[in-house]
Design a protein around this motif. Structure first.
Motif, PDB file in Angstrom:
ATOM      1  N   ILE A 259     -37.202  -1.443  -5.944  1.00 63.78           N
ATOM      2  CA  ILE A 259     -37.750  -1.276  -4.591  1.00 63.78           C
ATOM      3  C   ILE A 259     -37.597  -2.564  -3.798  1.00 63.78           C
ATOM      4  CG2 ILE A 259     -39.806  -0.694  -3.234  1.00 63.78           C
ATOM      5  CD1 ILE A 259     -40.882   0.789  -5.669  1.00 63.78           C
TER       6      ILE A 259
ATOM      7  N   ILE B  68     -37.736   8.492  -1.545  1.00 65.40           N
ATOM      8  CA  ILE B  68     -37.205   9.091  -2.776  1.00 65.40           C
ATOM      9  C   ILE B  68     -36.527  10.416  -2.464  1.00 65.40           C
ATOM     10  CG2 ILE B  68     -37.863  10.177  -4.978  1.00 65.40           C
ATOM     11  CD1 ILE B  68     -40.117   8.095  -5.161  1.00 65.40           C
TER      12      ILE B  68
ATOM     13  N   LEU C  88     -34.068   1.107  -1.517  1.00 63.59           N
ATOM     14  CA  LEU C  88     -33.961   1.180  -2.971  1.00 63.59           C
ATOM     15  C   LEU C  88     -32.937   0.171  -3.485  1.00 63.59           C
ATOM     16  CD1 LEU C  88     -34.058   5.053  -3.472  1.00 63.59           C
ATOM     17  CD2 LEU C  88     -35.956   3.428  -3.519  1.00 63.59           C
TER      18      LEU C  88
ATOM     19  N   TRP D 295     -31.909   1.994 -10.744  1.00 62.28           N
ATOM     20  CA  TRP D 295     -32.211   3.421 -10.887  1.00 62.28           C
ATOM     21  C   TRP D 295     -31.182   4.147 -11.751  1.00 62.28           C
ATOM     22  CZ3 TRP D 295     -36.908   4.758  -9.406  1.00 62.28           C
ATOM     23  CH2 TRP D 295     -37.539   4.005  -8.419  1.00 62.28           C
TER      24      TRP D 295
ATOM     25  N   LEU E  99     -34.590   9.471 -10.010  1.00 60.86           N
ATOM     26  CA  LEU E  99     -35.412   9.683  -8.815  1.00 60.86           C
ATOM     27  C   LEU E  99     -36.053  11.075  -8.832  1.00 60.86           C
ATOM     28  CD1 LEU E  99     -33.103   8.048  -6.114  1.00 60.86           C
ATOM     29  CD2 LEU E  99     -35.272   7.145  -6.989  1.00 60.86           C
TER      30      LEU E  99
END
Length: 805
Positions: A186, A200, A228, A232, A243
């Motif tokens: 983040i 998201i 973002l 991830w 996500l």
């Protein structure tokens, strides 16, 4: 328990209880443990010709089977009753059984002290219960050791009950994830949990139009615009899956979703494994006898953790940023290292890219001691200064704080607690084996044992580290809370006395989610089924076969009259606990076993003169005496030599080639690595009922669980198995395959490492969202360290200085 007691006292069975207590008093014993109590009751039932049901099914029979300790004092009988696992009550019965009273633990500890004439009024009481009162707690004893599953359910319920509050906490926790100051997951463009949830969904929609295997680098600028950062996933589909898990978690919190999401969060990069006293080296210097298993465990864990972390980093898409895992085994540097690598400051762990052994010397104090290896019982005075020096060395090696500190054994766990408190890093404890339950009455008679074992320092260190730890992993359920028949290792710290030092009225919360069952694996490059012929070294096998069965050497005792008999194999160190002498006596007493089998023992020593302490010398001599007593020289091969790990692996397989069996005859075994090694090799394995072996084997009707104090019963079980093998030609192979598959499926390092990292992430998050009581707890631990542990350690140091001046 009150109802059961009243059922006894208000019935004809009251006289039976009175008669039993009279029998106990007549024995002259004042303190009896469960096995003795049961034996006295069996003798009573036999002498008074009670019907068969009376021993088990009568009210008094049930009461006696629940009773784990009895103290006879001043006409009263104090019963420590364990109605269920992890729950104990103390009841006092007067002489004529007219009065039955539930007593406080403090009163029981006082009467224990009076028993040995060491009662002291107003003694220090250690009570840790207040630090757990407001924490989530497991209700069902069957779920003890499943802390992660409990915490997952608890957190999901919190998300459901107050979604906005927990969304904000989750957002804040994820925003803290970074590597060397670089923000991950983040970025600064997202300022709240609510905005995070919105972004998201936007990111998932964006990714739905990208090719599944498109690398993260191709679209990371688009995600950055949404706030973002990297971490991830490494491809579009991986990022989208991660996500989506988070999105589902926020919409419909479920434990399985939470666990799957947390497993993907790249929050651990640098790990410290602490193993201090063990002569930590590789292959030819893998531990001393008292620590061989621990050192092998730590080295294999380091390799596995590095592999798991590397895979996590790659799947998170962070390897392209140059991020890599860094694992350090912290131990002590030993100047007089006998030509081994234990004098090197830094040594790379074999078969890894970035795992290292970092050795830090003990501050000198007295070089005649600190330049040499120091036993686990004598190491306590050097740990605080070692921690100070190790902290500087670790920060220099990592160039920042680690993410996780894992202690091993009592000394390593104490250092882990000191380091984690200073560095504010998540701490994991692994005991391997706690000494307190291994030595009967070790706490009650600590004064008498202090010069040899220094239990006052060790038990205090255990209390500090197990309560300071964020989470504790154990190899078995019984390690925590035992079985209905006996206390667990951690359970033995629930309440106990150290006369004239302190009383522990509540030493550990057994229902805390900090306890987690995460068994180790086996190095499958070394230990694998005997049927994998293509992986075996024929030349090595020929040499080891000759050692096991034929060649003569000054470090080998025995010449087999018939080397073709089925071999019984045992690998262990020479201690009274490992009980190889007991196994030899069991073998010697059974004429049929000697007729049908040979006994093959593998230890590191053969002669008493080679022992490092008097207890070991005594056990070696005991084994020699039993061999001579039963004339076993033509039925036994005793190899007193240190073999490399690969050679031991082949030894197991060679025994399996001959359809042999393996026996672990210990009087107590916390877990038993050699049990895993033998089973995965394909050896039908018999193991002690006292400890974690019960959970490893889990055989029907306990066919392979033995009582090492019952020599005739053990021989009978082995002979029954041999008869089955002869009556049913495929029986040995079927058992061999079942045992091998059980280890392959349940005890592997990959599962261990992934579970361990998941625990580290979850408990780090828990500490972030609920840290209040930890501060008070840590202050309490500091008080115990400075006011109790340090003075005990300083006393040991004075003894060391006095001995060598």
């Amino acid at each position: 328990m009150n109802e059961l007691l009243q059922a006894v006292l208000n019935s004809d069975e009251k006289s039976a209880l009175q008669q039993l207590i009279v029998l106990l008093i007549a024995s002259g014993k004042q303190y009896l443990l469960r096995n003795e109590i049961l034996q006295f009751f069996a003798d009573y039932c036999n002498n008074y010709q009670k019907p068969a049901y009376f021993y088990y099914s009568s009210s008094v029979g049930k009461l006696i089977h629940y009773t784990h300790e009895i103290i006879l004092s001043e006409g009263d009988a104090w019963f420590v009753i364990r109605p269920k696992i992890a729950s104990q009550e103390v009841w006092r019965l007067n002489a004529d059984l007219s009065k039955c009273e539930l007593m406080s633990l403090q009163a029981f500890l006082d009467v224990s002290d009076r028993l040995i004439n060491r009662y002291q009024p107003h003694i220090l009481e250690i009570d840790l219960a207040p630090f757990y009162q407001d924490s989530p707690s497991i209700d069902d004893p069957r779920n003890i050791g499943q802390g992660l599953a409990f915490l997952n359910h608890y957190l999901c319920n919190q998300l459901l009950n107050d979604p906005q509050h927990w969304l904000e906490l989750l957002f804040q926790a994820l925003r803290r994830v970074q590597y060397d100051g670089k923000q991950l997951l983040i970025g600064d463009r997202i300022s709240s949990g609510r905005q995070f949830a919105t972004q998201i969904k936007a990111a998932i929609k964006f990714l739905s139009n990208r090719p599944a295997n498109e690398p993260f680098e191709k679209f990371h600028f688009h995600l950055q615009d949404l706030g973002l950062e990297p971490g991830w996933g490494n491809t579009a589909v991986r990022v989208s899956e991660t996500l989506s898990l988070l999105d589902r978690l926020l919409d419909s919190p479920q434990p399985a979703i939470l666990e799957a999401f947390v497993a993907r969060v790249p929050a651990v990069f640098r790990v410290v494994l602490i193993s201090i006293h063990g002569w930590v080296g590789q292959e030819d210097v893998m531990g001393r006898d008292e620590t061989l298993g621990q050192v092998a465990y730590v080295l294999e864990q380091a390799r596995s953790l590095e592999n798991e972390l590397r895979e996590e980093i790659t799947l998170a898409g962070l390897d392209v940023l140059g991020i890599q895992p860094h694992v350090v085994i912290l131990t002590r540097l030993i100047p007089n290292c006998e030509g081994t690598s234990c004098g090197l400051r830094l040594e790379k762990v074999e078969d890894t890219e970035n795992a290292w052994i970092l050795r830090v010397p003990f501050a000198e104090f007295n070089p005649e001691i600190t330049n040499n290896w120091i036993s686990k019982f004598e190491i306590w005075p050097y740990l605080e200064s070692f921690t100070n020096d190790a902290e500087k060395e670790l920060l220099a090696v990592f160039k920042c704080r680690p993410n996780l500190i894992i202690g091993n054994y009592s000394d390593g766990n104490l250092v882990a607690s000191l380091l984690s408190n200073r560095l504010k890093v998540t701490q994991c404890n692994i005991a391997h084996s706690l000494e307190k339950p291994k030595y009967l009455f070790s706490n009650l008679y600590w004064h008498n044992l202090e010069e040899q074992y220094h239990f006052s320092a060790q038990f205090t260190a255990d209390l500090i580290s197990m309560n300071a730890a964020d989470f504790i992993i154990t190899s078995s359920y019984q390690e925590i809370v035992g079985t209905p028949e006996g206390l667990g290792q951690y359970e033995s710290y629930k309440f106990f006395t150290m006369p004239q030092l302190y009383h522990v009225v509540d030493g550990i919360d057994l229902f805390s989610p900090k306890f987690n069952l995460v068994p180790p694996g086996v190095n499958q490059k070394i230990f694998f089924p005997y049927t994998q012929k293509e992986d075996r070294d024929f030349h090595q096998g020929k040499q080891i076969n000759d050692l096991l069965f034929h060649c003569q050497d000054q470090q080998i005792l025995g010449k087999l009259a018939d080397s073709n008999k089925r071999p019984i194999f045992a690998v262990a160190t020479l201690s009274s606990i490992k009980n190889l002498a007991g196994l030899a006596e069991c073998f010697g007493q059974s004429q049929e076993l000697r007729q049908r089998c040979n006994l093959i023992l593998l230890t590191s020593k053969l002669h008493p003169i080679e022992a490092t302490n008097p207890a070991e010398a005594k056990e070696i001599q005991r084994l020699h005496d039993i061999i001579n007593q039963y004339h076993l020289h033509n039925h036994i091969r005793w190899l007193g030599m240190r073999l490399a790990s690969g050679e031991i692996g082949e030894a197991y397989r060679l025994i399996a080639d001959r359809q042999g069996i393996y026996i672990h005859f210990a009087l107590f075994e916390s877990f038993g690595r050699s049990i895993l090694e033998a089973m995965i090799s394909g050896l039908p394995t018999f193991a002690t009922q006292f400890g974690g072996a019960l959970e490893i084997i889990e055989s029907k009707e306990d066919s392979f669980i033995i009582n090492p104090t019952d020599l005739a019963g053990t021989a009978k079980k082995i002979l029954h198995f041999l008869d089955e093998c002869e009556n049913y030609p495929h029986h040995w192979s079927e058992i061999s395959e079942w045992m091998s598959q059980r280890i392959l499926n349940k005890y592997n390092w990959s599962s261990h490492s992934s579970q361990l990292l998941l625990l580290a992430k979850m408990f780090s998050f828990w500490n972030f969202v609920a840290p209040e009581n930890n501060v008070a707890r840590d202050r309490y631990m500091e008080s115990l360290f400075h006011l109790i542990f340090k003075p005990r350690a300083e006393t040991i140091l004075e003894q060391h200085l006095h001995k060598h001046n």
